[in-house]
Scaffold this active site. Sequence first.
Site, PDB file in Angstrom:
ATOM      1  CG  ASP A   1     -52.060 -32.363-120.860  1.00 38.40           C
ATOM      2  OD1 ASP A   1     -52.902 -33.130-120.343  1.00 38.40           O
ATOM      3  OD2 ASP A   1     -51.429 -31.510-120.213  1.00 38.40           O
TER       4      ASP A   1
ATOM      5  CE1 TYR B   1     -47.120 -33.356-122.071  1.00 37.28           C
ATOM      6  CE2 TYR B   1     -47.226 -34.882-120.219  1.00 37.28           C
ATOM      7  CZ  TYR B   1     -47.780 -33.855-120.954  1.00 37.28           C
ATOM      8  OH  TYR B   1     -48.979 -33.329-120.569  1.00 37.28           O
TER       9      TYR B   1
ATOM     10  CG  ASP C   1     -52.586 -20.008-132.637  1.00 40.35           C
ATOM     11  OD1 ASP C   1     -52.618 -20.933-133.472  1.00 40.35           O
ATOM     12  OD2 ASP C   1     -52.042 -18.906-132.858  1.00 40.35           O
TER      13      ASP C   1
ATOM     14  CG  ASP D   1     -57.657 -30.911-119.051  1.00 41.55           C
ATOM     15  OD1 ASP D   1     -57.628 -32.142-119.257  1.00 41.55           O
ATOM     16  OD2 ASP D   1     -57.341 -30.390-117.966  1.00 41.55           O
TER      17      ASP D   1
ATOM     18  CE  LYS E   1     -47.876 -20.824-132.824  1.00 39.38           C
ATOM     19  NZ  LYS E   1     -49.045 -19.932-133.013  1.00 39.38           N
TER      20      LYS E   1
HETATM   21  C1  IPM Z   1     -53.281 -36.404-118.561  1.00 37.73           C
HETATM   22  C2  IPM Z   1     -52.634 -35.776-117.361  1.00 37.73           C
HETATM   23  C3  IPM Z   1     -51.156 -36.162-117.339  1.00 37.73           C
HETATM   24  C4  IPM Z   1     -50.519 -35.619-118.591  1.00 37.73           C
HETATM   25  C5  IPM Z   1     -50.412 -35.726-116.082  1.00 37.73           C
HETATM   26  C6  IPM Z   1     -51.073 -36.225-114.822  1.00 37.73           C
HETATM   27  C7  IPM Z   1     -48.973 -36.140-116.113  1.00 37.73           C
HETATM   28  O1  IPM Z   1     -52.802 -34.397-117.361  1.00 37.73           O
HETATM   29  O2  IPM Z   1     -53.241 -37.635-118.683  1.00 37.73           O
HETATM   30  O3  IPM Z   1     -53.860 -35.669-119.360  1.00 37.73           O
HETATM   31  O4  IPM Z   1     -50.106 -34.445-118.632  1.00 37.73           O
HETATM   32  O5  IPM Z   1     -50.412 -36.361-119.554  1.00 37.73           O
HETATM   33 MG    MG Z   2     -54.104 -33.714-118.845  1.00 41.79          MG
END
Ligand code: IPM
Ligand code: MG
Length: 357
Positions: free
Chosen positions: A245, A142, A221, A249, A189
């Site tokens: 990240d 990032y 993984d 999700d 990893k």
């Molecule tokens: C999160 C989001 C952000 C990230 C994006 C919007 C930059 O996906 O907070 O998880 O990747 O950190």
């Molecule tokens: Mg995210």
Amino acid sequence: MNKHILVIPGDGIGQEVTTWGKKVLELIAKKYNHTFSFDSALMGHVAIEATGNPLPDETLAKAKATDAILFGAIGHIKYDNDPSAKVRPEQGLLKIRKELGLYANLRPIKLFDELLGASSIKPEILKGADILFFRELTGDVYFGEKKRSEDRKTASDLMVYSKYEVERIAHKAYKAAQTRGKKLCSVDKANVLESSRLWRETVQEIAILYPDVQTEHMFIDNAAMQLIKDPKKFDVVLTANLFGDILTDEASQIAGSMGMLASASVGDSVGFYEPIHGSAHDIAGRGIANPLASILSVALLLDISFGLKTEANAVIAAVEKTLKQGFRCKDIADKTTSENMICSTDKMGEIVLGNIL
Ligand code: IPM
Ligand code: MG
């Protein structure tokens, strides 16, 4: 208690859901005799439109001077299919994380029993799952150097970590593990990446300082697979920015929906609280977004930044009661939800407010 809160609604459904996070804070102040004052600021696409800058100086100055920040969401469809855009809403979020030193992103995956049927994972696999992610937030690809060759046909993002960056978040994760199930899984990893080998080496050193916590190291993984196969075996998960990240999700499906997950970003100074979902422009402005992640982010804010545990628990209990009563936003409804129990953003917000004791 006298506190100041900066509200940054951001883009898309961020506006709609943050309204309810703020109302919850106002009600908590009233019921528990606190004085909360508020200010608001722009960030993301709305800030680009207004000032040309995704994180205006004014927003950053306000963020540095407040006691806690409640954030909504960031992003706009307009930039998603335009890789050449020089200014992007997300830059605002990344910059504020860096500027405020928000290196630890806590993402609790809390499954309300009432939502067992809302996930695409079988209830018997899910029941009892309770995971706390510690995602590193100010390093990794990032923030590493980004390059594009002169002919523009080669590009790179540097995956870089320094030892102190791993140490400081690892300490936080271990301390949290001590208060929970006393298990910590560090995800990397290290079979391929040098930065992951530094990560693992550092976590191994720190593990010795927390002998009461059982440490496991897992490759990303494998972790992605185990998380869905057997989520109950995880307690605290510690991982780097990009892996965190993606994994969080994925883990949102354990809680039924992204619309349920709150997060806290903490570090050097002020705490920053936000739902993990994005701006969801496909549903923005339609009044159907789930405000519960913002409301649960407020619970984290009350607990972590203000130390108000009773108040935080009152918010969580109100969400729990609302779900027990059968109310659902569209994203957490399942086959058994009748039409009249499906709520708009505002109806869900009102019912939760009514359930706060
Ligand atoms: C999160 C989001 C952000 C990230 C994006 C919007 C930059 O996906 O907070 O998880 O990747 O950190
Ligand atoms: Mg995210």
